[in-house]
Structure formats: structure tokens, C-alpha cells
Enzyme design. Structure first.
Site, PDB file in Angstrom:
ATOM      1  N   ILE A 155       3.536   5.825  -5.375  1.00  0.00           N
ATOM      2  CA  ILE A 155       3.627   6.265  -4.167  1.00  0.00           C
ATOM      3  C   ILE A 155       5.160   6.317  -3.730  1.00  0.00           C
ATOM      4  O   ILE A 155       5.718   7.395  -3.393  1.00  0.00           O
ATOM      5  CB  ILE A 155       3.039   5.586  -2.771  1.00  0.00           C
ATOM      6  N   SER A 233       2.441   0.693   4.103  1.00  0.00           N
ATOM      7  CA  SER A 233       1.926  -0.127   2.636  1.00  0.00           C
ATOM      8  C   SER A 233       0.612  -0.934   3.053  1.00  0.00           C
ATOM      9  O   SER A 233      -0.544  -0.579   2.985  1.00  0.00           O
ATOM     10  CB  SER A 233       2.911  -0.550   1.870  1.00  0.00           C
ATOM     11  N   ARG A 234       1.152  -2.129   3.661  1.00  0.00           N
ATOM     12  CA  ARG A 234       0.261  -3.075   4.090  1.00  0.00           C
ATOM     13  C   ARG A 234       0.696  -3.921   5.421  1.00  0.00           C
ATOM     14  O   ARG A 234       1.845  -4.187   5.395  1.00  0.00           O
ATOM     15  CB  ARG A 234      -0.176  -4.243   3.203  1.00  0.00           C
ATOM     16  N   ASP A 258       1.976   2.681   9.714  1.00  0.00           N
ATOM     17  CA  ASP A 258       0.635   3.187   9.522  1.00  0.00           C
ATOM     18  C   ASP A 258      -0.454   2.228   9.215  1.00  0.00           C
ATOM     19  O   ASP A 258      -1.761   2.391   9.076  1.00  0.00           O
ATOM     20  CB  ASP A 258       0.617   4.246   8.088  1.00  0.00           C
ATOM     21  N   GLU A 263      -5.009  -5.397  11.972  1.00  0.00           N
ATOM     22  CA  GLU A 263      -5.500  -3.841  12.181  1.00  0.00           C
ATOM     23  C   GLU A 263      -6.997  -4.095  12.111  1.00  0.00           C
ATOM     24  O   GLU A 263      -7.648  -3.142  12.707  1.00  0.00           O
ATOM     25  CB  GLU A 263      -4.869  -2.746  11.275  1.00  0.00           C
ATOM     26  N   HIS A 295      -3.631   3.845  10.130  1.00  0.00           N
ATOM     27  CA  HIS A 295      -4.036   3.893   8.619  1.00  0.00           C
ATOM     28  C   HIS A 295      -4.524   5.191   8.211  1.00  0.00           C
ATOM     29  O   HIS A 295      -5.720   5.277   7.698  1.00  0.00           O
ATOM     30  CB  HIS A 295      -4.985   2.732   8.344  1.00  0.00           C
TER      31      HIS A 295
END
Ligand code: NAD
Length: 332
Positions: A155, A233-234, A258, A263, A295
Site C-alpha cells: 500500500i 492502517s490500524r 480510517d 473501532e 474502515h
């Protein structure tokens, strides 16, 4: 093979049903997220298929193994939510989708950057209310700006290529630099230098114990005043409290997320008629210079098609021993 598919949404079913016309597995779709309470649904299945917010800790894995499950087919690239040590001990094979569309996430990252820079979220609302004032909408040219990319895997590399088209100066930190990025003109530097020199910082490395809260109070302190920080990413890569302090002090000039560390209780569900109890998340929503998406970086037609294809071919490979099984092993 008989597989229980957890956390199924309408779109998952659509893409999996289509891909399964060829693969021919016996898929049973459950809307429920995989948790200790729902794990008994896996009774009698040879495998389960899980997504990023399904719970795959020791407690759930024990139940899955007891109920006869042998394969955990992740329909994600990330596997930080799986207790691999326990899976290995219980003889559960874990497979993932290592790549489905790096373009989807890289392009979404760019969308967040451009929207934050040119205040598209604010302009959209203003124009709908008949307010055509430009006050507060001032952006900057991307051309010539320095962008720091943390993690130049699949990515990060696509993202670097997109940004090189804008004429940005590209910095990167990755313990394993790659030649594709070097050819694009990416300058590899240490993390501290990246933090110090970048106008925009974007995270594209995996979450593991060493990268947990990679962005904390100390690293925010190192950044340029008014920096834009993006995390697609995370969630666990970012200490949200530290970032909120950075936004309040205006050290951080814009934030695009995101993903969010808590989450699991929020994303992928319609909670619009409920009260959000997560005060940290609620605080993030109050800043005019923060854009959060739930996400959705992966969410393109191409990615969903590839996710379904690779997940089903993992299941076939596990069942027949033929083809490629994208296994995740404990010592990865
Ligand atoms: P990848 O494995 O191809 O690349 C990850 C890169 O990070 C590698 O080059 C690795 O060397 C590097 N890295 C490892 N530790 C690092 C560290 N401490 N600092 C800097 N770099 C480090 O992975 P990818 O396919 O490019 O995906 C990147 C991340 O994107 C995934 O881990 C996943 O968490 C996330 N992701 C998000 C979405 C979404 O929908 N938002 C979708 C897919 C993937």
C-alpha cells in the site's frame, strides 16, 4: 468445505456468492460478529471465515477447536486480531488475503488528504446552506510538500507512486526499504527525521507489539507545527489521547483516520439512533480539522471481488492440498 462466514454484510454475501459459483463450497452466512457469545454458531463447521473486528482470542479459539473447526480463513490482510500462538497450539490453520487491492487503500488515503487540505467536508455543508464564504477553507498546494510514509509495503508503495504524480517530496521509514520506492525518488530516513521534516505523515505499517502507539505524545512533539497525520492502517498505531492533545495545541493541523483503536464497538454498524459512549471518539468528532471514515479504505468493487476469490481459493487449497494456501504461521 462447510464454512461459517461471520460478520457478513449484504455486500460480502453478494461477492462471495458470485465467487462461490465456481469454488462450490458450502457457505453459511451469519450477520453476527464472532465473539465468545456467538462462537457456538461454528458447531459442525470445518472452517470459519472472519473479518477484522471478529474476536479471535484464546477464549474464542478454544471454542472453535472444540466444535471441530480446523481452518480460520481471514478475509483481510491484517491478522493482528488473531492469537496465533493459541491457534497453533490448537492445531487451527489460519489463512489470510495478503493482497487484494493496494490501490483501494492508497487511493482512500489520498482522498482523506485532499479532503482535509481543501476542507471539502466543510465546503460541502456550507454550499448546501447557501454559504459561499471562503473564510476558513484555505488549503495548500500538494506540489512541493514533504510527505512522510511510514511503511512502504504494497500500500505504501502505491501511495508513494500516487504522490509522486503530485510533485511531492517523499520521505519514508521502513526497516526493509524497497527499490520501487527508491526509483520513485523516495528518500529513506529514520523515523525521527521523518517526523521532523514531513508536512503530511501517513501510516502504512502493520500493527504488532513494536508498532503499538508508534504515534504517541513524544512522536507528536517531534512533528512539524500544523502537520497533517493520516492513519488508514490500524487504530492501535496511534495513541488517540496524544493525538487529541496535539489537535488541541494545534501541533496537529489536520487528522484523517480510517481506523481507530477502539473501532470494534463502533465500525461497520449503523449506530445513528444510539448515543456514542466512547468519549475519546466523540471528542475527535468535534474538531473541524478531523475526518474519520469507518474502515472503508478497502471498500472497492475490485477489492471485494479479490477478497472473495482469494478467501475461497484458500479454503479450496486447505481442503484439497492443491493451489496456494496463504497461511499465517505463528513465527511470521
Ligand atoms: P505490507 O506487509 O505489504 O507492508 C507493510 C510494510 O510495513 C512492510 O514494508 C514492512 O517492512 C513495514 N514495516 C513493518 N514494521 C514497520 C515499522 N515499525 N515501521 C515502519 N514500517 C514497518 O502491508 P500492506 O498490504 O501495505 O498493508 C499495510 C497495512 O494497511 C496493513 O498492515 C493493514 O493494517 C492496513 N490495511 C488497512 C486497510 C483498510 O481498509 N483501511 C485495508 C488493508 C490493509
Amino acid at each position: 468445505m462447510r464454512v461459517a462466514v461471520f460478520s457478513t454484510k449484504k455486500y460480502d454475501r453478494q461477492f462471495f456468492d458470485r465467487a462461490n459459483e465456481q469454488a462450490g463450497h458450502d457457505l453459511v452466512f451469519f450477520e453476527a460478529r464472532l465473539t465468545p457469545e456467538t462462537s457456538s454458531l461454528a458447531d459442525g463447521f470445518d472452517g470459519i471465515c472472519a473479518f477484522v473486528n471478529d474476536q479471535l482470542d484464546e477464549e474464542v479459539l478454544e471454542v472453535l477447536a472444540e466444535r471441530g473447526v480446523k481452518l480460520i480463513a481471514l478475509r483481510s490482510a491484517g491478522f493482528n486480531h488473531v492469537d496465533l500462538k493459541t491457534a497453533t497450539r490448537l492445531g487451527l490453520k489460519v489463512a489470510r488475503v495478503p493482497a487484494y487491492s493496494p490501490f483501494a487503500v492508497a487511493e482512500h488515503t489520498l482522498a482523506l488528504i485532499l479532503a482535509l487540505n481543501r476542507k471539502i467536508h466543510r465546503a460541502y455543508n456550507r454550499v448546501r446552506e447557501g454559504n459561499f464564504s471562503l473564510d476558513g477553507l484555505l488549503g495548500f498546494d500538494m506540489h512541493g510538500r514533504t510527505v512522510g510514509i511510514v511503511g512502504t509495503g504494497k500500500i505504501g508503495t502505491v501511495f508513494a507512486r500516487l504522490l509522486s504524480g503530485f510533485g511531492c517530496e517523499l520521505l519514508a521509514y521502513d526497516p526493509y526499504p524497497n527499490d520501487d520506492c527508491r526509483e520513485l525518488g523516495v528518500e529513506y530516513v529514520e523515523m525521527k527525521e521523518l517526523l521532523r521534516r514531513s508536512d503530511i505523515i501517513s501510516l502504512h505499517c502493520p500493527l504488532h507489539p513494536e508498532t503499538h502507539h508508534l504515534i504517541d505524545e513524544a512522536s507528536v512533539e517531534e512533528m512539524k507545527d500544523g502537520v497533517m497525520l493520516i492513519n488508514t492502517s490500524r487504530g492501535g498505531l496511534v495513541d488517540t489521547a496524544a493525538v487529541i492533545s496535539g489537535l488541541k495545541s494545534e501541533k496537529i493541523g489536520a487528522l484523517g483516520l480510517d481506523v481507530y483503536e477502539e473501532e470494534t464497538e463502533l465500525f461497520f454498524e449503523d449506530l445513528s439512533d444510539r448515543v456514542i459512549r466512547d468519549d475519546i471518539f466523540a471528542r475527535l468528532l468535534t474538531f473541524p480539522n478531523v475526518i474519520i471514515t469507518g474502515h472503508q479504505g478497502f471498500f472497492t468493487q475490485e477489492a471485494l471481488h479479490n477478497i472473495a476469490q482469494t478467501t475461497l481459493s484458500n479454503i479450496t487449497a486447505f481442503e484439497t492440498g492443491e493451489g496456494t494456501l496463504h497461511a499465517v504461521d505463528y513465527d511470521v
